[in-house]
Design an enzyme around this catalytic site. Structure first.
Site, PDB file in Angstrom:
ATOM      1  N   LYS A 118       0.854  -1.194   0.000  1.00 23.02           N
ATOM      2  CA  LYS A 118       0.000   0.000   0.000  1.00 23.02           C
ATOM      3  C   LYS A 118       0.890   1.243   0.000  1.00 23.02           C
ATOM      4  O   LYS A 118       1.596   1.509   0.969  1.00 23.02           O
ATOM      5  CB  LYS A 118      -0.888   0.040   1.245  1.00 23.02           C
ATOM      6  CG  LYS A 118      -1.857   1.222   1.204  1.00 23.02           C
ATOM      7  CD  LYS A 118      -2.380   1.593   2.561  1.00 23.02           C
ATOM      8  CE  LYS A 118      -2.125   3.021   2.975  1.00 23.02           C
ATOM      9  NZ  LYS A 118      -2.238   4.065   1.976  1.00 23.02           N
ATOM     10  N   CYS A 128      13.204  12.148   5.721  1.00 20.34           N
ATOM     11  CA  CYS A 128      13.237  11.707   7.123  1.00 20.34           C
ATOM     12  C   CYS A 128      14.598  11.986   7.740  1.00 20.34           C
ATOM     13  O   CYS A 128      14.711  12.251   8.932  1.00 20.34           O
ATOM     14  CB  CYS A 128      12.917  10.226   7.220  1.00 20.34           C
ATOM     15  SG  CYS A 128      14.002   9.207   6.214  1.00 20.34           S
TER      16      CYS A 128
HETATM   17  P1  NAP Z   1       2.320   8.650   7.496  1.00 20.64           P
HETATM   18  O1  NAP Z   1       1.211   9.598   7.520  1.00 20.64           O
HETATM   19  O2  NAP Z   1       2.669   7.929   8.728  1.00 20.64           O
HETATM   20  O3  NAP Z   1       1.956   7.606   6.325  1.00 20.64           O
HETATM   21  C1  NAP Z   1       2.875   6.640   5.882  1.00 20.64           C
HETATM   22  C2  NAP Z   1       2.118   5.508   5.226  1.00 20.64           C
HETATM   23  O4  NAP Z   1       1.410   4.808   6.229  1.00 20.64           O
HETATM   24  C3  NAP Z   1       1.067   5.945   4.217  1.00 20.64           C
HETATM   25  O5  NAP Z   1       0.968   4.970   3.206  1.00 20.64           O
HETATM   26  C4  NAP Z   1      -0.210   5.962   5.049  1.00 20.64           C
HETATM   27  O6  NAP Z   1      -1.382   5.828   4.285  1.00 20.64           O
HETATM   28  C5  NAP Z   1       0.043   4.734   5.891  1.00 20.64           C
HETATM   29  N1  NAP Z   1      -0.657   4.666   7.161  1.00 20.64           N
HETATM   30  C6  NAP Z   1      -0.799   5.639   8.102  1.00 20.64           C
HETATM   31  N2  NAP Z   1      -1.475   5.165   9.173  1.00 20.64           N
HETATM   32  C7  NAP Z   1      -1.749   3.851   8.913  1.00 20.64           C
HETATM   33  C8  NAP Z   1      -2.444   2.819   9.608  1.00 20.64           C
HETATM   34  N3  NAP Z   1      -2.976   3.031  10.814  1.00 20.64           N
HETATM   35  N4  NAP Z   1      -2.552   1.607   9.024  1.00 20.64           N
HETATM   36  C9  NAP Z   1      -2.010   1.370   7.815  1.00 20.64           C
HETATM   37  N5  NAP Z   1      -1.364   2.316   7.088  1.00 20.64           N
HETATM   38  C10 NAP Z   1      -1.237   3.539   7.630  1.00 20.64           C
HETATM   39  O7  NAP Z   1       3.666   9.328   6.955  1.00 20.64           O
HETATM   40  P2  NAP Z   1       3.873  10.255   5.677  1.00 20.64           P
HETATM   41  O8  NAP Z   1       3.272  11.580   5.945  1.00 20.64           O
HETATM   42  O9  NAP Z   1       3.450   9.520   4.456  1.00 20.64           O
HETATM   43  O10 NAP Z   1       5.452  10.364   5.618  1.00 20.64           O
HETATM   44  C11 NAP Z   1       6.176  11.281   6.363  1.00 20.64           C
HETATM   45  C12 NAP Z   1       6.772  10.605   7.581  1.00 20.64           C
HETATM   46  O11 NAP Z   1       7.534   9.479   7.164  1.00 20.64           O
HETATM   47  C13 NAP Z   1       7.731  11.485   8.343  1.00 20.64           C
HETATM   48  O12 NAP Z   1       7.511  11.338   9.714  1.00 20.64           O
HETATM   49  C14 NAP Z   1       9.102  10.935   7.945  1.00 20.64           C
HETATM   50  O13 NAP Z   1      10.113  11.172   8.891  1.00 20.64           O
HETATM   51  C15 NAP Z   1       8.796   9.490   7.805  1.00 20.64           C
HETATM   52  N6  NAP Z   1       9.785   8.833   6.950  1.00 20.64           N
HETATM   53  C16 NAP Z   1      10.683   8.004   7.546  1.00 20.64           C
HETATM   54  C17 NAP Z   1      11.669   7.396   6.777  1.00 20.64           C
HETATM   55  C18 NAP Z   1      12.662   6.464   7.396  1.00 20.64           C
HETATM   56  O14 NAP Z   1      13.296   5.685   6.667  1.00 20.64           O
HETATM   57  N7  NAP Z   1      12.842   6.487   8.700  1.00 20.64           N
HETATM   58  C19 NAP Z   1      11.730   7.637   5.392  1.00 20.64           C
HETATM   59  C20 NAP Z   1      10.788   8.496   4.833  1.00 20.64           C
HETATM   60  C21 NAP Z   1       9.811   9.082   5.617  1.00 20.64           C
HETATM   61  P3  NAP Z   1      -2.176   7.128   3.737  1.00 20.64           P
HETATM   62  O15 NAP Z   1      -1.216   7.846   2.851  1.00 20.64           O
HETATM   63  O16 NAP Z   1      -3.324   6.535   3.009  1.00 20.64           O
HETATM   64  O17 NAP Z   1      -2.572   7.931   4.938  1.00 20.64           O
END
Ligand code: NAP
Length: 485
Positions: free
Chosen positions: A178, A286
């Site tokens: 997803k 990130c």
């Molecule tokens: P997010 O809101 O947490 O969403 C990430 C993914 O998870 C999306 O596909 C989202 O779907 C899905 N998701 C969220 N809640 C879920 C749940 N309860 N069950 C299943 N899927 C769920 O993060 P984002 O805004 O896309 O990305 C930014 C964040 O990612 C930042 O905090 C960044 O630091 C972090 N990040 C970390 C890394 C690393 O390697 N550590 C790399 C890149 C980014 P939807 O889009 O449909 O809501």
């Protein structure tokens, strides 16, 4: 402006299908919201359950498929991505906003990742143990887990999925993938490349739809043996707590990454590290630099040089030559970043930027001018919360020890950098800093395909690393076999 009308489908059991409800959602270009990038299937629980069932049905056949065939499919998919690099890169820029050159790099990195695991996965093996009985051999064998869920963010919408899906597939797992709802098209192109390369039906299932609609079905179902997730710490912790005891998790989460600038640093280099690490990718990395911990004796000179460079940055559409910083990826991102800037203004000194940009080039996009806050202390909101935008917070420090204490004063531990010419401090920094990725005279951003990647503290689950050879570990389980005659 392009107006794509036909919704892109999900891939379930080898078939490209619309959501069972027939519903779809649209994605628009964050640099120009008049440009419709596409419509995507708004999957719900019923579609997600079908994807999980298809992955379950395909597992036994896939785990028994010769590894050379699995590797060939990864290599053919890599070739497919490379053949379509220009189309894929343009779509990536149109859906996420990053500069077109960075999008090309990202598509090629995804291809390189598939090729890396095609090779590395073929030598992933167990061990044989010396023991006393000559009529017995004792060895371990690595086996796939089963159905694995891959959930990814929008900021690297093709390279992050590739670094999860490639090791999952080469080790014989089947996948439900997803992508983030903000940027699903690049993930679809990866799924398409693997499908075209001959992946059997059900081995990779790709579903689009909101986290609320499909999340529980692909995280909490007993059939899911593992979840590899990259995204926010809040969502990662929520999923980690909700899954059955038997589900393995790998969570790559947020960061609040520091760059320490020592008094012996090459200040021009340090400014470059701050700009490239903190502001390129519009701060939406990130591992992006977020906090600048600068020695008091060089703070004034460093700040003057940094402001001069920031004033020259060109903000605009990532497709346009000469642009340095693209838009924020979505209207939600824009609101969130402006909210953090407002909180910063209430507690620290805003030296530049932080404005939503208007005018003909910017009025249809989510553009914010890069911001620099000074007079920041480690207890402030702007020093503690992950902004995920082009915002730098400058904190004065008066010694290396002070810098380390403040750098570590965060729940996160993803990446950290130091600018110094002192070999002793370079050595000490690697030992003292609480971060999974440590950079010396390099940007906090950027990591190799062949080296482990992951964070400490609340930036990761303290379990498995991604990338490199260690990226294979998560997707396999070990059996120890005692074999007599
Ligand atoms: P997010 O809101 O947490 O969403 C990430 C993914 O998870 C999306 O596909 C989202 O779907 C899905 N998701 C969220 N809640 C879920 C749940 N309860 N069950 C299943 N899927 C769920 O993060 P984002 O805004 O896309 O990305 C930014 C964040 O990612 C930042 O905090 C960044 O630091 C972090 N990040 C970390 C890394 C690393 O390697 N550590 C790399 C890149 C980014 P939807 O889009 O449909 O809501």
């Amino acid at each position: 402006m392009t107006e794509a009308t036909q919704p892109f489908c999900s891939l379930i059991g080898g078939q490209w299908v619309a959501a069972a409800s027939g519903r779809s959602f649209e994605i628009r270009n964050p640099a120009d919201t008049r440009d419709l990038v596409g419509r995507f299937a708004a999957c719900e629980a019923v579609d997600a359950q079908a994807a999980v069932a298809a992955a379950q049905a395909a597992f036994d056949g896939w785990r028994r498929t010769p590894i050379s065939k699995r590797a060939r499919i990864l290599n053919d998919a890599a070739a497919h991505l490379e053949q379509h690099v220009e189309r894929n890169a343009q779509e990536l820029t149109r859906e996420e906003g990053k500069l077109i050159a960075l999008s090309r790099d990202e598509v090629l990195r995804a291809a390189q990742t598939l090729r890396f695991y095609a090779v590395e996965g073929q030598s992933w093996t167990g061990e044989t143990f010396p023991q006393d009985d000559p009529a017995m051999t004792v060895s371990t064998q690595r086996e796939p887990l089963g159905v694995v869920t891959v959930i990814t963010p929008w900021n690297f919408p093709i390279s992050i999925p590739a670094r999860k899906i490639a090791p999952a597939l080469i080790t014989g797992n089947t996948v439900v993938f997803k992508p983030a709802s903000i940027a699903p098209l690049s993930g679809l192109r990866l799924a398409e490349a693997l499908h075209q390369a001959g992946l059997p039906p059900g081995v990779l299932n790709f579903i689009t739809g909101s986290a609320a609609a499909v999340g529980p079905s692909i995280t909490e179902a007993k059939a899911i043996r593992a979840i590899t997730f990259t995204g926010s710490t809040a969502a990662g912790e929520h999923i980690h707590r909700s899954v059955p005891f038997t589900t393995r998790t790998q969570m790559e989460l947020g960061g609040k990454n520091p760059l320490i600038v020592m008094d012996d640093a090459d200040l021009d280099q340090a400014v470059d590290l701050a700009i490239k690490g903190g502001l390129s990718l519009t701060g939406q990395a990130c591992t992006g630099t977020s906090r600048l911990l600068v020695m008091k004796s060089v703070k004034a000179e460093f700040t003057t040089k940094l402001l001069a460079h920031m004033a020259k940055l060109v903000i605009g559409n990532g497709m346009t030559t000469g642009v340095d910083i693209g838009p924020l990826a979505s209207a939600q991102q824009l609101d969130s970043v402006l909210g953090h800037i407002a909180a910063g203004k209430a507690e620290a000194t805003l030296l530049c930027g932080g404005e939503r940009l208007a005018g003909p080039e910017h009025e249809h996009g989510h553009f914010v001018s890069p911001a620099l806050f000074a007079d920041v202390s480690s207890s402030m909101h702007i020093a503690r919360e992950e902004v995920f935008g082009p915002v730098l917070a400058l904190i004065e420090v008066d010694s290396y020890r002070d810098a380390i204490a403040q750098a570590n004063d965060t729940p996160y531990g993803l990446a950290a950098a130091i600018a110094t010419r002192n070999p002793r401090l370079m050595h000490d920094f690697a030992n003292d800093i609480e971060a999974g990725t440590v950079k010396i005279n390099r940007t906090t951003t950027g990591n190799l395909i062949n080296a482990p990647f992951g964070g400490l503290k609340r930036s990761s689950t303290a379990t498995f690393r991604e990338s490199g050879r260690s990226g294979l570990e998560f997707f396999t389980q070990t059996k120890t076999v005692y074999r007599g005659c």
